[in-house]
Scaffold this motif. Structure first.
Motif, PDB file in Angstrom:
ATOM      1  N   LEU A  57       7.780  -8.058   8.545  1.00 40.77           N
ATOM      2  CA  LEU A  57       9.087  -7.640   8.044  1.00 40.77           C
ATOM      3  C   LEU A  57       9.392  -6.266   8.625  1.00 40.77           C
ATOM      4  N   THR A  58      10.578  -6.123   9.168  1.00 40.58           N
ATOM      5  CA  THR A  58      11.002  -4.816   9.660  1.00 40.58           C
ATOM      6  C   THR A  58      12.166  -4.335   8.809  1.00 40.58           C
ATOM      7  N   SER A  82       7.664  -1.328   9.492  1.00 41.29           N
ATOM      8  CA  SER A  82       7.233  -2.687   9.816  1.00 41.29           C
ATOM      9  C   SER A  82       6.023  -2.973   8.946  1.00 41.29           C
ATOM     10  N   LEU A  83       5.986  -4.183   8.345  1.00 42.88           N
ATOM     11  CA  LEU A  83       4.924  -4.497   7.390  1.00 42.88           C
ATOM     12  C   LEU A  83       4.675  -5.998   7.359  1.00 42.88           C
ATOM     13  N   LYS A  84       3.395  -6.398   7.306  1.00 40.94           N
ATOM     14  CA  LYS A  84       3.036  -7.810   7.170  1.00 40.94           C
ATOM     15  C   LYS A  84       3.206  -8.210   5.703  1.00 40.94           C
ATOM     16  N   VAL A  85       4.013  -9.258   5.462  1.00 40.88           N
ATOM     17  CA  VAL A  85       4.315  -9.687   4.096  1.00 40.88           C
ATOM     18  C   VAL A  85       4.354 -11.208   4.009  1.00 40.88           C
ATOM     19  N   SER A  86       4.303 -11.714   2.788  1.00 41.94           N
ATOM     20  CA  SER A  86       4.523 -13.124   2.496  1.00 41.94           C
ATOM     21  C   SER A  86       5.854 -13.253   1.769  1.00 41.94           C
ATOM     22  N   GLU A  87       6.406 -14.452   1.733  1.00 47.39           N
ATOM     23  CA  GLU A  87       7.729 -14.661   1.131  1.00 47.39           C
ATOM     24  C   GLU A  87       7.807 -14.268  -0.337  1.00 47.39           C
ATOM     25  N   ASP A  88       6.718 -14.431  -1.076  1.00 45.88           N
ATOM     26  CA  ASP A  88       6.761 -14.146  -2.512  1.00 45.88           C
ATOM     27  C   ASP A  88       6.383 -12.701  -2.843  1.00 45.88           C
ATOM     28  N   ASN A 138       7.544   5.642   1.064  1.00 40.79           N
ATOM     29  CA  ASN A 138       6.424   4.720   0.836  1.00 40.79           C
ATOM     30  C   ASN A 138       6.937   3.314   0.556  1.00 40.79           C
ATOM     31  N   ILE A 139       6.358   2.335   1.249  1.00 39.25           N
ATOM     32  CA  ILE A 139       6.697   0.931   1.022  1.00 39.25           C
ATOM     33  C   ILE A 139       5.385   0.198   0.844  1.00 39.25           C
ATOM     34  N   VAL A 140       5.162  -0.334  -0.378  1.00 39.34           N
ATOM     35  CA  VAL A 140       3.896  -0.977  -0.714  1.00 39.34           C
ATOM     36  C   VAL A 140       4.173  -2.335  -1.334  1.00 39.34           C
ATOM     37  N   VAL A 141       3.374  -3.342  -0.937  1.00 38.70           N
ATOM     38  CA  VAL A 141       3.464  -4.655  -1.564  1.00 38.70           C
ATOM     39  C   VAL A 141       2.877  -4.527  -2.960  1.00 38.70           C
ATOM     40  N   LYS A 142       3.673  -4.863  -3.971  1.00 31.81           N
ATOM     41  CA  LYS A 142       3.280  -4.726  -5.381  1.00 31.81           C
ATOM     42  C   LYS A 142       1.932  -5.398  -5.639  1.00 31.81           C
ATOM     43  N   GLY A 143       1.055  -4.685  -6.326  1.00 32.23           N
ATOM     44  CA  GLY A 143      -0.244  -5.216  -6.707  1.00 32.23           C
ATOM     45  C   GLY A 143      -1.285  -5.206  -5.605  1.00 32.23           C
ATOM     46  N   THR A 144      -0.973  -4.571  -4.476  1.00 29.98           N
ATOM     47  CA  THR A 144      -1.926  -4.503  -3.358  1.00 29.98           C
ATOM     48  C   THR A 144      -1.987  -3.079  -2.834  1.00 29.98           C
ATOM     49  N   SER A 145      -2.847  -2.889  -1.844  1.00 30.47           N
ATOM     50  CA  SER A 145      -2.885  -1.605  -1.132  1.00 30.47           C
ATOM     51  C   SER A 145      -2.236  -1.753   0.238  1.00 30.47           C
ATOM     52  N   ASN A 146      -1.577  -2.895   0.479  1.00 31.32           N
ATOM     53  CA  ASN A 146      -0.886  -3.161   1.732  1.00 31.32           C
ATOM     54  C   ASN A 146       0.432  -2.402   1.739  1.00 31.32           C
ATOM     55  N   GLY A 147       0.542  -1.435   2.633  1.00 32.83           N
ATOM     56  CA  GLY A 147       1.764  -0.658   2.661  1.00 32.83           C
ATOM     57  C   GLY A 147       1.924   0.128   3.942  1.00 32.83           C
ATOM     58  N   THR A 148       3.006   0.875   4.005  1.00 29.46           N
ATOM     59  CA  THR A 148       3.321   1.691   5.166  1.00 29.46           C
ATOM     60  C   THR A 148       4.266   2.801   4.740  1.00 29.46           C
ATOM     61  N   ILE A 149       4.585   3.683   5.676  1.00 28.31           N
ATOM     62  CA  ILE A 149       5.614   4.695   5.443  1.00 28.31           C
ATOM     63  C   ILE A 149       6.623   4.612   6.583  1.00 28.31           C
ATOM     64  N   VAL A 171      10.812 -10.063  -1.037  1.00 32.52           N
ATOM     65  CA  VAL A 171      10.947 -10.347   0.389  1.00 32.52           C
ATOM     66  C   VAL A 171      11.725 -11.640   0.638  1.00 32.52           C
ATOM     67  N   GLY A 172      11.328 -12.734   0.000  1.00 31.70           N
ATOM     68  CA  GLY A 172      11.983 -14.022   0.245  1.00 31.70           C
ATOM     69  C   GLY A 172      11.858 -14.423   1.701  1.00 31.70           C
ATOM     70  N   ASN A 173      12.917 -14.947   2.273  1.00 32.57           N
ATOM     71  CA  ASN A 173      12.863 -15.384   3.679  1.00 32.57           C
ATOM     72  C   ASN A 173      13.481 -14.346   4.624  1.00 32.57           C
ATOM     73  N   GLN A 174      13.657 -13.125   4.144  1.00 29.22           N
ATOM     74  CA  GLN A 174      14.258 -12.063   4.953  1.00 29.22           C
ATOM     75  C   GLN A 174      13.288 -11.604   6.040  1.00 29.22           C
ATOM     76  N   LYS A 175      13.808 -11.325   7.212  1.00 30.70           N
ATOM     77  CA  LYS A 175      13.016 -10.820   8.340  1.00 30.70           C
ATOM     78  C   LYS A 175      13.261  -9.335   8.563  1.00 30.70           C
ATOM     79  N   SER A 176      14.386  -8.845   8.027  1.00 28.94           N
ATOM     80  CA  SER A 176      14.753  -7.448   8.200  1.00 28.94           C
ATOM     81  C   SER A 176      15.486  -6.964   6.948  1.00 28.94           C
ATOM     82  N   LEU A 177      15.243  -5.724   6.588  1.00 35.06           N
ATOM     83  CA  LEU A 177      15.873  -5.140   5.394  1.00 35.06           C
ATOM     84  C   LEU A 177      16.531  -3.803   5.730  1.00 35.06           C
ATOM     85  N   ARG A 178      17.582  -3.509   5.021  1.00 37.39           N
ATOM     86  CA  ARG A 178      18.199  -2.173   5.025  1.00 37.39           C
ATOM     87  C   ARG A 178      18.231  -1.749   3.564  1.00 37.39           C
TER      88      ARG A 178
END
Length: 107
Positions: A35-36, A70-76, A51-62, A93-100
């Motif tokens: 996801l970008t 840019s971050l590796k994510v799953s739809e849910d 800070n952008i972090v996947v809820k409930g994980t330590s997967n994140g970026t700034i 996230v859903g099926n989005q490939k890019s967010l603003r």
């Protein structure tokens, strides 16, 4: 060679093929996508260091100097977006490939 012995010898090959087929079918369920996006302030300016972090994980970026990420994510996955002095946001996230994402100053 007897018929039974030939059948037993072919069993590992069949099991390996079945295993590969099953794993190939299951893998897309757990597939992650990249996801970008861009985080901006109320004036449309890119925000550095958000800070952008996947809820409930330590997967994140700034975000970078221009507010891009840019971050590796799953739809849910649900993203927690936070920055000091701004109201936090939660985005599914859903099926989005890019967010603003627009962050609003916390009064």
């Amino acid at each position: 060679m007897c018929k039974t012995h030939r059948m037993k010898r072919g069993l590992p090959v069949r099991m390996a093929i079945l295993f590969i087929f099953i794993m190939g079918s299951i893998t897309p369920v757990f597939a992650q996508n990249t996801l970008t996006g861009k985080v901006v302030d109320e004036h449309g300016e890119g925000m550095i260091g958000v800070n952008i972090v996947v809820k409930g994980t330590s997967n994140g970026t700034i975000t970078d100097i221009d507010g891009n990420f840019s971050l590796k994510v799953s739809e849910d996955d649900v993203l927690n977006i936070t920055s000091i002095g701004y109201i936090s946001q939660h985005v599914t996230v859903g099926n989005q490939k890019s967010l603003r994402i627009v962050l609003i100053e916390d009064a």
